[in-house]
Structures are given as C-alpha cells and as structure tokens.
Design a protein around this motif. Structure first.
Motif, PDB file in Angstrom:
ATOM      1  N   LEU A   1      36.388  41.004  42.390  1.00  0.00           N
ATOM      2  CA  LEU A   1      36.168  41.236  40.957  1.00  0.00           C
ATOM      3  C   LEU A   1      34.916  42.078  40.722  1.00  0.00           C
ATOM      4  CD1 LEU A   1      36.954  37.711  39.397  1.00  0.00           C
ATOM      5  CD2 LEU A   1      38.393  39.753  39.329  1.00  0.00           C
ATOM      6  N   LYS A   2      33.950  41.911  41.624  1.00  0.00           N
ATOM      7  CA  LYS A   2      32.711  42.679  41.472  1.00  0.00           C
ATOM      8  C   LYS A   2      32.974  44.182  41.520  1.00  0.00           C
ATOM      9  CE  LYS A   2      28.843  41.343  43.447  1.00  0.00           C
ATOM     10  NZ  LYS A   2      27.944  40.793  44.486  1.00  0.00           N
ATOM     11  N   GLY A   3      34.058  44.564  42.192  1.00  0.00           N
ATOM     12  CA  GLY A   3      34.403  45.980  42.265  1.00  0.00           C
ATOM     13  C   GLY A   3      35.138  46.475  41.032  1.00  0.00           C
ATOM     14  N   GLY A   4      35.357  45.571  40.073  1.00  0.00           N
ATOM     15  CA  GLY A   4      36.020  45.973  38.831  1.00  0.00           C
ATOM     16  C   GLY A   4      37.532  45.982  38.974  1.00  0.00           C
ATOM     17  N   LYS A   5      38.188  46.369  37.876  1.00  0.00           N
ATOM     18  CA  LYS A   5      39.642  46.341  37.813  1.00  0.00           C
ATOM     19  C   LYS A   5      40.258  47.234  38.894  1.00  0.00           C
ATOM     20  CE  LYS A   5      43.218  46.542  34.269  1.00  0.00           C
ATOM     21  NZ  LYS A   5      43.903  47.802  34.074  1.00  0.00           N
ATOM     22  N   SER A   6      39.580  48.345  39.168  1.00  0.00           N
ATOM     23  CA  SER A   6      40.129  49.289  40.142  1.00  0.00           C
ATOM     24  C   SER A   6      40.226  48.649  41.526  1.00  0.00           C
ATOM     25  CB  SER A   6      39.273  50.550  40.191  1.00  0.00           C
ATOM     26  OG  SER A   6      37.950  50.210  40.542  1.00  0.00           O
ATOM     27  N   ALA A   7      39.278  47.797  41.846  1.00  0.00           N
ATOM     28  CA  ALA A   7      39.310  47.128  43.147  1.00  0.00           C
ATOM     29  C   ALA A   7      40.511  46.203  43.248  1.00  0.00           C
ATOM     30  CB  ALA A   7      38.016  46.354  43.372  1.00  0.00           C
ATOM     31  N   ILE A   8      40.830  45.555  42.149  1.00  0.00           N
ATOM     32  CA  ILE A   8      42.005  44.675  42.109  1.00  0.00           C
ATOM     33  C   ILE A   8      43.273  45.519  42.246  1.00  0.00           C
ATOM     34  CG2 ILE A   8      43.381  43.155  40.613  1.00  0.00           C
ATOM     35  CD1 ILE A   8      41.031  41.626  41.269  1.00  0.00           C
ATOM     36  N   ASP A   9      43.324  46.579  41.464  1.00  0.00           N
ATOM     37  CA  ASP A   9      44.516  47.442  41.490  1.00  0.00           C
ATOM     38  C   ASP A   9      44.750  47.997  42.891  1.00  0.00           C
ATOM     39  OD1 ASP A   9      45.072  47.049  38.864  1.00  0.00           O
ATOM     40  OD2 ASP A   9      43.953  48.805  38.163  1.00  0.00           O
ATOM     41  N   LYS A  10      43.641  48.352  43.514  1.00  0.00           N
ATOM     42  CA  LYS A  10      43.734  48.943  44.838  1.00  0.00           C
ATOM     43  C   LYS A  10      44.329  47.942  45.831  1.00  0.00           C
ATOM     44  CE  LYS A  10      40.782  51.250  48.122  1.00  0.00           C
ATOM     45  NZ  LYS A  10      39.378  51.296  48.512  1.00  0.00           N
ATOM     46  N   ARG A  11      43.907  46.710  45.679  1.00  0.00           N
ATOM     47  CA  ARG A  11      44.348  45.722  46.660  1.00  0.00           C
ATOM     48  C   ARG A  11      45.704  45.109  46.334  1.00  0.00           C
ATOM     49  NH1 ARG A  11      41.086  41.203  49.816  1.00  0.00           N
ATOM     50  NH2 ARG A  11      42.920  40.275  50.795  1.00  0.00           N
ATOM     51  N   PHE A  12      45.956  44.864  45.031  1.00  0.00           N
ATOM     52  CA  PHE A  12      47.188  44.142  44.669  1.00  0.00           C
ATOM     53  C   PHE A  12      48.120  44.962  43.791  1.00  0.00           C
ATOM     54  CE2 PHE A  12      43.829  40.950  45.273  1.00  0.00           C
ATOM     55  CZ  PHE A  12      44.350  40.299  46.376  1.00  0.00           C
ATOM     56  N   PHE A  13      47.842  46.199  43.644  1.00  0.00           N
ATOM     57  CA  PHE A  13      48.558  47.111  42.764  1.00  0.00           C
ATOM     58  C   PHE A  13      48.396  46.672  41.313  1.00  0.00           C
ATOM     59  CE2 PHE A  13      52.590  48.627  40.708  1.00  0.00           C
ATOM     60  CZ  PHE A  13      52.114  49.907  40.506  1.00  0.00           C
ATOM     61  N   LYS A  14      49.013  45.596  40.909  1.00  0.00           N
ATOM     62  CA  LYS A  14      48.883  45.157  39.527  1.00  0.00           C
ATOM     63  C   LYS A  14      49.126  43.662  39.532  1.00  0.00           C
ATOM     64  CE  LYS A  14      50.774  46.274  34.929  1.00  0.00           C
ATOM     65  NZ  LYS A  14      50.540  45.007  34.355  1.00  0.00           N
ATOM     66  N   LEU A  15      48.373  42.972  38.761  1.00  0.00           N
ATOM     67  CA  LEU A  15      48.561  41.521  38.745  1.00  0.00           C
ATOM     68  C   LEU A  15      49.477  41.141  37.590  1.00  0.00           C
ATOM     69  CD1 LEU A  15      44.982  40.181  39.546  1.00  0.00           C
ATOM     70  CD2 LEU A  15      46.918  40.421  41.092  1.00  0.00           C
ATOM     71  N   GLN A  16      50.659  40.652  37.943  1.00  0.00           N
ATOM     72  CA  GLN A  16      51.562  40.177  36.895  1.00  0.00           C
ATOM     73  C   GLN A  16      51.453  38.670  36.745  1.00  0.00           C
ATOM     74  OE1 GLN A  16      55.088  41.967  38.594  1.00  0.00           O
ATOM     75  NE2 GLN A  16      55.256  43.270  36.797  1.00  0.00           N
ATOM     76  N   ARG A  17      51.239  38.027  37.879  1.00  0.00           N
ATOM     77  CA  ARG A  17      51.092  36.579  37.801  1.00  0.00           C
ATOM     78  C   ARG A  17      50.133  36.093  38.889  1.00  0.00           C
ATOM     79  NH1 ARG A  17      56.418  33.537  37.705  1.00  0.00           N
ATOM     80  NH2 ARG A  17      56.426  33.877  35.461  1.00  0.00           N
ATOM     81  N   VAL A  18      49.220  35.243  38.481  1.00  0.00           N
ATOM     82  CA  VAL A  18      48.234  34.686  39.411  1.00  0.00           C
ATOM     83  C   VAL A  18      48.291  33.166  39.302  1.00  0.00           C
ATOM     84  CG1 VAL A  18      45.774  34.520  39.975  1.00  0.00           C
ATOM     85  CG2 VAL A  18      46.728  36.695  39.168  1.00  0.00           C
ATOM     86  N   VAL A  19      48.248  32.493  40.430  1.00  0.00           N
ATOM     87  CA  VAL A  19      48.220  31.027  40.413  1.00  0.00           C
ATOM     88  C   VAL A  19      46.951  30.545  41.116  1.00  0.00           C
ATOM     89  CG1 VAL A  19      49.370  28.894  41.135  1.00  0.00           C
ATOM     90  CG2 VAL A  19      50.732  30.866  40.408  1.00  0.00           C
ATOM     91  N   MET A  20      46.199  29.711  40.432  1.00  0.00           N
ATOM     92  CA  MET A  20      45.009  29.122  41.050  1.00  0.00           C
ATOM     93  C   MET A  20      45.304  27.653  41.338  1.00  0.00           C
ATOM     94  SD  MET A  20      41.953  30.823  38.874  1.00  0.00           S
ATOM     95  CE  MET A  20      41.801  32.612  38.842  1.00  0.00           C
ATOM     96  N   ILE A  21      44.915  27.209  42.515  1.00  0.00           N
ATOM     97  CA  ILE A  21      45.159  25.807  42.883  1.00  0.00           C
ATOM     98  C   ILE A  21      43.811  25.107  43.056  1.00  0.00           C
ATOM     99  CG2 ILE A  21      46.240  24.239  44.536  1.00  0.00           C
ATOM    100  CD1 ILE A  21      48.182  26.510  45.238  1.00  0.00           C
ATOM    101  N   GLN A  22      43.664  23.998  42.349  1.00  0.00           N
ATOM    102  CA  GLN A  22      42.398  23.241  42.365  1.00  0.00           C
ATOM    103  C   GLN A  22      42.390  22.182  43.472  1.00  0.00           C
ATOM    104  OE1 GLN A  22      41.338  25.761  40.245  1.00  0.00           O
ATOM    105  NE2 GLN A  22      39.800  24.184  39.898  1.00  0.00           N
ATOM    106  N   CYS A  23      41.198  21.696  43.785  1.00  0.00           N
ATOM    107  CA  CYS A  23      41.003  20.589  44.737  1.00  0.00           C
ATOM    108  C   CYS A  23      41.601  20.892  46.108  1.00  0.00           C
ATOM    109  CB  CYS A  23      41.586  19.281  44.223  1.00  0.00           C
ATOM    110  SG  CYS A  23      40.941  18.757  42.641  1.00  0.00           S
TER     111      CYS A  23
END
Lengths: 574, 431
Positions: free
Chosen positions: A285-307
């Motif tokens: 995230l520190k690299g900004g949106k472009s860093a995300i796009d570069k790695r994952f192309f585009k985020l349509q759905r993200v799942v975070m799992i706790q504990c």
C-alpha cells in the motif's frame, strides 16, 4: 555489630482484616495467647492494622511499652511489609526488627470451614513469629548513587518517545537500535488508525527530533552484548559495527517491540502469491494504487481473515493480539477508497473494536460498505486456488447460518504480533522474565505494569504485549516517569538482606560464584568469596549450596529459622 | 534549585494516586484533590481484579497509605476545585474545603460516634445497597481515616459530639478556601456508571434480583453490605443460576453511549469466577455481543473460565427480563448463532454490565480549567496517538478512564505518562 544485646520486648498486633481473618479466626483468643509468649510485653487486636488508625496504634505502642520488636499477624508481607516496617521506622525502631505472621493467606482463607483449627494455627504462626523476631538484628540499607543516564533499547516509536521525554526532562539518553535506521515497526506501516496519518511522515518527525536532541546519543546497527551491575550503576557493553562501546547507565528501558507472526501453512500462506499478511499488504500500500495494480492488476474482491495464529487453545499464542481488528478495518477502507467498486470482506470471530473511538471506526467501515462475516473457531474459513489464479474463500457465516463462497483477488491474513526470538537472550542478560507468551513480563500485572521486578529496568510498547501506537506512546511516556524517579532522586537505598561470607570458613571453592544468578559474588585477592552487596538480592542460593556452610543470610540466619522451627514443634511435641 | 515545583492532581482513584506517587517520589510537591471523603476511587469498591484475582483493596490500600504518609503529598479530600488562573508553570488555583464537621487532626476514626448516631442513610460506597450513619467513614480502609458528617441527613442531635472522646466533632466548621500555586495540573476523574433504568425491559430497580456490576462488586465483597455472602437480594436465598448481560447502554445507538467500555467482558468473567469460587455449583451465564478479551493474559483468562470453571458464554443480546412471583427471573434472548428466540428460566440473579461513562462533573471542571471535552464528555487530548495525555491547554494533563475507556494497568501506565509529561514541561518552563 558488637552491640550489647538488649532483652527483647515484643509487641504483637493481630488484625481482623474486617472479616477476612476475624470472621474465621478467634482474634481476641489469639491476642490473649500472644500475651503468654516469652518476650511479649504487649498484644492488641485491630480491625485493620494497615489502616491509619492501626499504624498509629503500632507507633504509640512502641513508645508506650518501649517495644524493641514488633510482630503483626495479618496478611502477606508482599503487600504490607513495607507499610509496617515504615511504621516501625517512624517510631524510631530499626525496620528490620519486625516480623509478619501471615494468618490470612496461610490461615483464615484456607481454613474457612474449620474456625477452631484456624485459631490454633494462627496461634502457632504467631508463636513462630515471636520466636523469630526475638532473634532479629537491626540491618542497614546501603545507599547507592544513581547515574542520571538512561539506556533505551529499541528505536521504534516507543523507544523514541521514551528517549525524547527523558531527554526533555534533562537526562542523558543512549538510544540503541539494532537496525541501521530508527523507526521500528512503523516503517513498514502505511497509514495509522484511527487518524489516517501516514506513518512515514510521523516517524520522520520523530527521527529528526531524536537525532537533533543534544541529550540523546543514537547508536544504530548496534546490539547489547553484555549488562553488568545494578540500578544506578549498570555497565553496558554495546557492540556497534564490530566495535565495543562501554556505557555507564543508571536505568534501562526495554522497548524492543515485536514482529508479526508469519502463518506458514495456514490459509495457503506461503503457497499462493495472493495470500498476504496485513504488514505485507501495508508494504505494498505504501507504493500507492499503482503498486497494487502492478501486482494484482485490479482488486475486485478482497477477503481479510482475522485471528490467524492467535487466540489458540494453548500458549504461546493463546492471546488476542489487540490491534488486528482495527488494522483490518483501516486497510479494508483504504482498498475500498481506491477501488470503490470492489467488495471487501472481513471474516472475524469477535470484533475487538474497544474503547472510545474504535466502535465508531467499525461503524464507519460498515457504512463505507465493508462486509463483515462472522466465523467461529470450530469452523474456520478455507482458502483454495482457482484455475485462473484467483482464490476462493469458503466460509460459514455463523450469524446468518449460510455458507459463502467468495472468489477473490487477494486474501489478507491478520496475524498476531509475536515477541522477537532473541528476546530470550536480552531477558537473560538483564535478568528479567518473559511470560508464557514470550513477551517481557512485568513486576505486577495490575499495579506495576511497566516496571520489572528488578529495580532500574522498565518495559514499554509491544515488547510488553501487543498494543497500538497510542497505547505504546502512553507506556513509553510512563516509563519515562518510572525511570526518571531514581535518576531525579540521585541516591537510593539498596537491599539490606544480603548474604555474608564467613572468611574463616570459606575454602575458595567457587561454588557460590558459579551459582549466583545475579553475578554478585567474586573472589578477592586471597581467593576468598566476596559478596558485592548492592548486587545481592538475598535469594540465598549461595548459602544453600556452600559446602563449608560459610555463607549465611542477613535476617535469615540459621538460628533465627531454627527458633521458628522449634516454636512450631513445641505444639506438635505436646 | 529554586522552590520545589508543585503539581495539582484532580481525582484520588488509582490513576490520580499513581501520578501523585510518581511525582512525589522524585521530589515534586503534590496536591491530591478528591471530592469524596476518601481517596481510593472505583478500584477501592471492587472485590477482586482480573486476571490475577488479587483482592482489590488489598493491593490498593498500601498505595493509599503511601500517599497519606508521603512527605511530598498533601491530600485535599472532600474538596472542590473552584478556580484556575494562569499558565503552565504558574497556575493559581482556588480550592474549597467542604466542612466535614469533624476535625481531621483530632479524629482517630474509632467510629464510636457512628455507633451512636441515630440516622441511617444508604451508603454510597456500597452503591446504596448497605447503610451508613449520618456521621460516617465510607469504608474501613478510608484515607484519611477521619469521620465525616453529611449535613443533608444530620439532625444536629449532638450525640456524636457528646460521645467523641477526642473532641473532634465540630458542628460549627465552615467551608474553607485555599489558594495554591502549581506548575502543572493532572486530571484523573475516572468514570460513572450508566443508569440502566432507561432500559425498561431489564427491570433494573423494579426487580430486586437485578443488580449492576458495581453493585455486585459490593454485594460479593467481604466488606460489603452482606459480608460477601452469595445470596439473592430479594430474599437471601442462595442462588443456583446467575446471568450477566453485557453492553447495557454501551455500543448502543438507542440507549446510553455508542462506545465500548473496554472492561466489561473481563470483569464479568472475573465476577463469574468469584461466584464459582464461592459456590462451584452455581451455573453462570454471560450474554455477550462480541467477547473482548484483548489485553495481556485476558484471552487465557476467558479460556480458564470457559474450560475449567464451565462459565457459559452465550452470544446474544437479551430483549427482556421477566420476574415470576417467586422473584426468579426469565431472560428472553436472541441466540445469534442459532438465530432462535430462547429463554433462560429460573435465574436467581441478573448482573447488568452498564456502560461506564465520563463523569457529569467533567463539564464544570473543563470550564474552570479551560480544557475541552469530546462529544462524549471525555477530556480531549492534543493527539490520540502521539500526545495521549496532553490536553488542549499546555501544562494540563489527563490520565485514566476520563481520557478514554481503559482498565487498571492501562490507567496506571498512563498516570505515569501524565507524570512524565508534567515533569518534562516543568523542567522546560523552569529552565
């Protein structure tokens, strides 16, 4: 020591402790019994001996009956001995001519159903205390000078905060950081919750303030190699780029932080590229949106799992890591902000959005469209890979009672903060304990949360347990008060109860030197053992192991203990 | 070195006590102001503390006594803050000493006067479950150990003055104003309990066997109104089934406060364990929304309660409590895991865990000192992360629950933080 021995005149004060003792032990009977014991010239009962009235009563009795020994039969010396010793000292009596008989924890509380026997046992305990107190000798506490210089170990937000506050109070501070740069965990973090500030900016300000402060010496790429000495007079060896630096230090602050748990083998972590931990996500995230796009192309759905890897059945990771729910909310909202059309799910057990602000934070996340899915420990979600490289999370929504299948681009695992592996080494060097979770363990969980039992050493931040930035800063400022106290006072009284070597009996075998946990015994030029009194904690290990019986403990001499044993055997024999 | 710098600490609970001891320990003159007749605060009212199960007053009392005995601490109990003027390093403070009608120096706290006093009133310290006299000491470990006459209820019969051997009763005592000059101020006013009468469905004050958590702490405490015996308030019957209800007026948008009080899941677990230690056969239920055991050793504590003591945790918010003719209670609740409306019958005692809220008096205090409060009534800090104890006015600091919800260790650590900031600021002002 060649004082002429005056005849003991013992006063006994038996405490009701409200009904804690008086409800089970017949206190008046114990008082009457105490009056019959040898050397006892006064005995009385108090509702609460620890109250202002009880203390006043002890002081009055010392004067009125010319007492030279005092026994209080009440509760544990752990909490109350300093108070009663203080009362003796106030009345002009050496505070070591005092003995506590614990008739609460050792008697009334454990024998509630047998009041008659409890009363007899209370008498036994009082008889033992009287026998012992009669043989006690006055002791003096040596005074120590305190070097007004602090060592802060760890250059994260906690360590820097402590260093700045101590420096601001006028003390010299050495700040030791093993990495080449200051900043710690926050260097990896993108934004902070709940304020949303960029961590790097804040850290930059702190680093500048620390580097620019005339009272702070910063040692980066440096490790603690050795710690000797005691409060006020520590000798610390720091290893910096192959060079040994010796420091003379008054107080030490442990602010070594924690790291995130890497959940290898859990939820496909280590197997799938699209499974990350929260800290790994932050670094992208520190690299900004472009860093995300570069790695994952585009985020349509993200799942975070706790504990993930926390709140387990057994230690070391049975604990809740405290910050992960807010971290997940924060990062979920950043993703939602960058990709408004995306779905972001947080799969949780119990949202730990405690306190004043986090409940509201949670609410804002729900309003922003973050979806929260509850799972129970018994049926955790499952993560599998899809043929197209994306992931599938299957989770049983415990509140809706339905199975959800979520195709997603990214799974983020909220893993706990765990202690550094080498915390063990530092704990050994400093002679301070770790808890079963591996974090540094404080002197008292409730009332001494940032002190260690060892004087002059303190703990703050995530080295103590997982906590957020505000809580770490609070603790870091807190230790800047705790550590400043001895340094501001400049002179301290040390432990009077230490071991003593009878030189005529010592054979110089060195057993005690090897066995002393505090490094407090050395050989002198004649090869005879010598105790460095201010370092000795009076644990008695040396005395117990000396083959020549040349070592005795002040205040716990054989004759004093044997007198107690005789006193208890008297009733058994009869 | 000039004259000894001094600090005013407002609030004599554990946070105020710790801040005072830290500052006094390093040589500052401390004035510890407390509006009630004794220091000790909320912690003094608790039976035990989590997760160590230490007897609360047993670990607190030595600290209270240390404050009393400390040569650098002047206790200003039964006092009110009247006025604050000036700036950091030089605050002029007016304090009103309310009349106790008992001479603090002469009184030995023997309590003979209270034995003779004919007037009985509910004891606030016991959450009004027990009684005290019109001349009273709030608790046995009160510091200072001095009686106080509450003028509201005193009928001026003069019996107390007659029986007092120390001649300490002084019915002519007048309010006294004191002027202090201090370099810094620390605010540590703690919390109040939300009054759950507003939530009519729970029947608080209508059903005798419904208590709040603070009431239960006094009820189960050996020095409390019933000597710590586990009995039903209505009829003294030994209970077989006890239930705790979380989030009463907290985390709510309808009633009370929207925030989480941070401590209730844990103290309910602690109180459940206390019950199990009194009577292992009692069934204990805790109705919760989300179990928050986020502190050091807390989750382990909950695991112990669940596994070793068989405390039953039920996820669900009760909708209504009904009382039957025998004064037993039925709790109707929505089990959020099974999505069924269920009832728990034959409950002997229900303990409500209400929101812990900032004190009403904070508003007045904020006006006098000139600091700001947030929307809930907590004292606002300069920055929640990086200046967590600095208020909006330089030289005025805040710690403990009145800054934001927190437990005892966090309050103690933060009290030391406030002490550090006060010392740091005074070091700079005086340079």
């Amino acid at each position: 020591m060649a004082q002429q021995k005056e005849k003991p005149r013992v006063g006994v004060f038996v405490c009701h402790c409200g009904i804690n003792i008086g409800g089970f032990v017949n206190v008046p009977q114990v008082v009457r019994y105490a009056r019959t014991l040898p050397n006892v010239v006064h005995a009385e009962e108090n509702i609460y001996t620890c109250s202002a009235e009880g203390i006043a009563s002890i002081k009055e009795a010392i004067k009125e009956h010319d007492l030279n020994r005092v026994v209080v039969a009440s509760c544990t010396p752990r909490t109350h001995e300093p108070l009663f010793r203080g009362a003796c000292a106030d009345a002009g009596l050496n505070p070591y001519l005092f003995e506590l008989a614990n008739i609460r924890e050792h008697c009334s509380w454990v024998h509630m159903r047998e009041p008659d026997k409890a009363t007899e046992k209370a008498k036994d305990l009082v008889r033992m205390a009287v026998a012992r107190v009669s043989l006690l000798e006055p002791q003096e506490e040596p005074e120590i000078d305190v070097m007004p210089t602090a060592l802060v170990i760890g250059g994260g937000i906690s360590g820097m905060t402590s260093a700045l506050c101590l420096a601001g109070q006028g003390f010299k501070v050495y700040l030791v950081e093993r990495k080449p740069e200051l900043g710690g965990m926050l260097k990896k973090i993108y934004r902070l919750y709940p304020t949303g500030e960029e961590a790097s900016r804040v850290i930059g300000d702190y680093v500048n303030a620390v580097m620019g402060h005339k009272n702070i010496v910063v040692l980066t790429s440096a490790n603690i190699k050795d710690v000797k000495g005691y409060i006020g007079n520590f000798e610390v060896t720091v290893l910096k780029e192959g060079e040994e630096i010796k420091l003379k230090i008054g107080t030490i602050i442990v602010a070594t932080g924690a790291i995130e748990f890497k959940p290898v083998g859990l939820y496909g972590y280590g197997r799938y590229d699209r499974v990350l931990t929260q800290v790994e996500l932050e670094e992208i995230l520190k690299g900004g949106k472009s860093a995300i796009d570069k790695r994952f192309f585009k985020l349509q759905r993200v799942v975070m799992i706790q504990c993930v890897g926390s709140r387990e059945e057994r230690p070391p990771r049975a604990y809740c890591s405290r910050i992960c729910c807010m971290v997940a909310i924060k990062n979920a909202m950043i993703i939602k902000e960058w990709y408004p059309d995306s779905d972001v799910y947080v799969v949780y057990q119990d949202m730990q959005t405690y306190g004043k602000e986090y409940e509201e934070y949670h609410r804002r996340a729900r309003e922003a469209g973050i979806r929260f899915v509850s799972y129970t420990k018994g049926s955790p979600p499952e993560v599998t890979a899809l043929p197209n490289g994306r992931l599938k999370v299957v989770v049983y929504h415990a509140l809706l009672g339905i199975r959800r299948e979520l195709d997603c681009d990214l799974v983020v695992l909220s893993t706990p903060l765990i202690p550094y592996e080498d915390a063990k080494e530092l704990s050994k060097m400093l002679k301070v304990p770790l808890g079963q979770d591996g974090f540094f363990f404080e002197a008292h969980v409730k009332l001494r949360p940032i002190d260690f039992a060892t004087d002059g050493i303190y703990v703050c931040g995530t080295a103590h347990s997982p906590k957020d930035v505000g809580e770490s800063v609070s603790q870091a400022l807190g230790v800047a008060s705790r550590a400043a106290i001895p340094m501001a006072v400049k002179r301290l009284r040390a432990e009077a109860i230490t071991s003593v070597v009878d030189e005529s009996l010592c054979s110089g075998c060195g057993t005690c030197i090897r066995i002393c946990p505090y490094g407090a015994i050395q050989k002198d030029e004649r090869g005879i053992a010598k105790v460095i009194e201010v370092m000795c904690k009076g644990c008695g290990t040396c005395g117990a192991s000396c083959p020549e019986r040349a070592i005795s403990m002040r205040h716990f001499k054989d004759e004093q203990i044997i007198a107690q044993i005789h006193a208890i055997l008297r009733r058994v024999a009869a | 070195m000039g004259e000894k710098a001094s600090v005013l600490v407002i609030g004599g609970g554990i946070a105020g006590i710790q801040a005072s001891l830290d500052l006094a320990g390093r040589g500052f003159q401390v004035y510890l102001l407390e509006e009630s007749p004794t220091i000790g605060g909320r912690m003094a009212q608790l039976d035990k503390t989590f997760p160590t199960m230490d007897c609360s007053i047993c670990i607190l009392a030595p600290k209270m006594m240390e404050c009393y005995r400390h040569p650098n601490i002047k206790l200003l109990t039964y006092c009110e803050l009247k006025e604050v003027k000036g700036i950091v390093g030089d605050f002029n403070v007016k304090v009103l000493q309310k009349p106790r009608y008992v001479d603090e120096v002469k009184c030995t706290g023997c309590g003979v006067c209270a034995e003779h006093c004919p007037i009985e009133v509910p004891n606030e310290f016991d959450m009004a479950l027990g009684i005290r006299k019109a001349i009273y000491m709030p608790m046995p470990q009160a510091v200072p150990r001095c009686m106080t006459i509450d003028k509201e209820n005193c009928i001026k019969c003069g019996l107390c003055a007659k029986v007092c051997r120390a001649g300490a009763v002084d019915l002519q005592q007048q309010p006294k104003e004191m002027d202090l000059n201090v370099g810094a101020i620390i605010i540590a006013t703690g919390f109040d309990q939300y009054d759950p009468r507003e939530i009519v469905e729970y029947g608080y004050k209508r059903y005798e066997n419904v208590l709040t958590a603070l009431e239960f702490e006094r009820w189960i405490c050996a020095s409390g109104p019933v000597g710590g015996h586990l009995i039903r308030p209505a009829d003294g019957i030994i209970p077989k089934r006890i239930a705790f209800i979380q989030c009463v007026g907290s985390r709510g948008l309808k009633f009370g406060s929207p925030f989480c009080s941070s401590v209730c899941c844990m103290y309910a677990t602690k109180e459940a364990l206390i019950i199990k230690m009194h009577a292992p056969d009692v069934q204990v239920y805790i109705f919760y929304n989300e179990l928050r055991a986020f502190g050091k050793g807390f989750q382990e504590f909950v695991n112990r309660a669940r596994n070793e003591y068989e405390v039953k945790y039920i996820r669900g918010r009760p909708g209504e409590i009904k009382e039957d003719p025998k004064k037993s209670l039925t709790i109707w609740y929505d089990d959020t895991f099974t999505r069924e409306i269920k009832s728990l019958t034959d409950v002997d005692l229900v303990v409500l865990c209400p929101a812990l809220i900032p004190r009403e008096g904070n508003k007045r205090l904020a006006e006098i000192i000139g600091v700001e409060l947030d929307e809930y009534g907590f004292f606002k800090v300069k920055h929640p992360l990086f200046a967590p104890v600095d208020t909006t006015i330089p030289g005025v600091f805040v710690c403990g629950y009145c800054q934001s919800p927190k437990d005892i260790p966090d309050s103690v650590a933060q009290a030391s933080a406030a002490a550090a900031r006060a010392a740091e600021m005074l070091a700079q002002v005086r340079r």
